[in-house]
Motif scaffolding. Structure first.
Motif, short mmCIF file in Angstrom:
data_model
loop_
_atom_site.label_atom_id
_atom_site.label_comp_id
_atom_site.label_asym_id
_atom_site.label_seq_id
_atom_site.Cartn_x
_atom_site.Cartn_y
_atom_site.Cartn_z
N VAL A 147 0.86 -1.18 0.00
CA VAL A 147 0.00 0.00 0.00
C VAL A 147 0.91 1.23 0.00
CG1 VAL A 147 -1.99 1.12 1.08
CG2 VAL A 147 -1.63 -1.34 1.41
N ASP A 148 1.13 1.79 -1.20
CA ASP A 148 1.97 2.99 -1.31
C ASP A 148 1.15 4.19 -0.88
OD1 ASP A 148 4.16 4.60 -1.83
OD2 ASP A 148 3.74 4.77 -3.97
N THR A 149 1.74 5.06 -0.09
CA THR A 149 0.99 6.16 0.50
C THR A 149 1.68 7.50 0.29
OG1 THR A 149 2.16 5.96 2.62
CG2 THR A 149 0.15 4.65 2.36
N PRO A 150 0.92 8.61 0.36
CA PRO A 150 1.56 9.93 0.37
C PRO A 150 2.41 10.08 1.63
CG PRO A 150 -0.82 10.10 -0.01
CD PRO A 150 -0.54 8.69 0.42
N GLY A 151 3.39 10.97 1.57
CA GLY A 151 4.21 11.24 2.74
C GLY A 151 3.40 11.91 3.84
N LEU A 152 3.72 11.57 5.09
CA LEU A 152 3.02 12.18 6.22
C LEU A 152 3.61 13.55 6.53
CD1 LEU A 152 2.66 9.09 8.53
CD2 LEU A 152 0.78 10.59 7.91
N HIS A 153 2.73 14.53 6.71
CA HIS A 153 3.14 15.91 6.99
C HIS A 153 2.81 16.27 8.43
CE1 HIS A 153 3.47 16.91 2.63
NE2 HIS A 153 2.63 15.92 2.57
#
Length: 298
Positions: A62-68
């Motif tokens: 599950v590729d995800t956006p980077g956490l900000h």
């Protein structure tokens, strides 16, 4: 279907701060380009599955956006929700960090995984960029202090180094189960979605310095005509001045974006592609929840 009675299969969330190489790692394990990549943070905006099939088992990544840590705009909030939502029901978490660097956003990603109550594998990426390899062990020891990792893997996703040992350890953490997907499946996303992402990848690569986050892509037309795919893509920007930047003098930049995206599509889809692109303005779309929903952001 696998006839191996000890076949393993499960889902693995790929988590980390922006720009640590999560999508490059996903693509390397899948063996095909399912996630777009550029050297700009926030290239990945959507959660998607990359399916990596091996004789001993199947990893559903599950590729995800980077956490900000700071969520200034609606886009940042949507991406954080997508990353956190990726942890629902997964078997293992992959915490991807950059060799020699650990900051507050890495701590945030680590905490999110710890709170999920799943085994966490630490992946120390980009080791090829570290000149003093002797500094890696003290670095890993320092960040492992007070934290529990199922295993630690120094790798280079870009150069495909260290991946075999990583796959072996991941398989050991997955349940015995038949594959969820067929051997030839590499993602859960449609060709239409991937076409939009490949146009956006070229925007990020060619305009990353000028318009890092002010563009998105909507596929208006996707039709099969024999062995030809006819695709119409709208590039959305937030201001008229940005439209001029995307088009470029005499339309040269838009042509280059379209030509490079078309080549990537033909490679991925195994078909000839006729691609048309247009640029339109929708003010403030990246800070408008309803606009983000209309553009397919989860």
């Amino acid at each position: 279907m696998s006839d191996n009675p000890h076949h393993r299969c499960g889902s693995v969330a790929v988590i980390g701060r922006p720009n640590v190489g999560k999508s490059t790692l996903t693509n390397a394990l899948v063996g095909a380009k399912v996630s777009i990549v550029s050297n700009r943070p926030q290239t990945t905006r959507h959660r998607l599955l990359g399916i990596a099939t091996f004789p001993e088992g199947q990893l559903v990544l599950v590729d995800t956006p980077g956490l900000h840590r700071v969520q200034k705009r609606a886009m940042n909030r949507v991406m954080n929700r997508a990353a956190r939502g990726a942890l629902e029901g997964v078997d293992v978490g992959l915490l991807v960090i950059e060799a020699g660097r650990w900051d507050e956003e890495d701590s945030l990603a680590c905490k999110v995984l710890e709170d999920a109550g799943i085994p966490v594998v630490l992946v120390v990426n980009k080791i090829d960029r570290i000149k003093d390899k002797g500094s890696l062990l003290p670095f890993i020891a320092q960040i492992s202090e007070g934290r529990t990792f199922a295993s630690v893997h120094p790798i280079s996703a870009q150069k495909h180094k260290g991946l075999e040992a990583l796959v072996k350890d991941l398989m050991g953490l997955l349940p015995e189960a038949p594959p969820m997907f067929g051997e030839d499946e590499i993602t859960d996303r449609s060709q239409r979605f991937l076409a939009g992402e490949l146009v956006r990848e070229q925007l990020m690569r060619q305009l990353g310095e000028e318009l890092p986050y002010a563009t998105t892509v909507e596929i208006e037309r996707f039709a099969e005509d024999g062995n030809l795919l006819r695709i119409g893509a709208v590039i959305w920007v937030e201001r008229e001045g940005q439209k001029a930047i995307v088009i470029g003098k005499g339309g040269i930049r838009l042509k280059e974006i379209g030509a490079k995206a078309r080549l990537q599509m033909e490679r991925l889809f195994g078909a000839k592609v006729f691609l048309e692109t247009w640029v339109r303005v929708r003010e403030g779309w990246s800070d408008d929840e309803s606009a983000l929903k209309a553009f397919g952001y989860e």
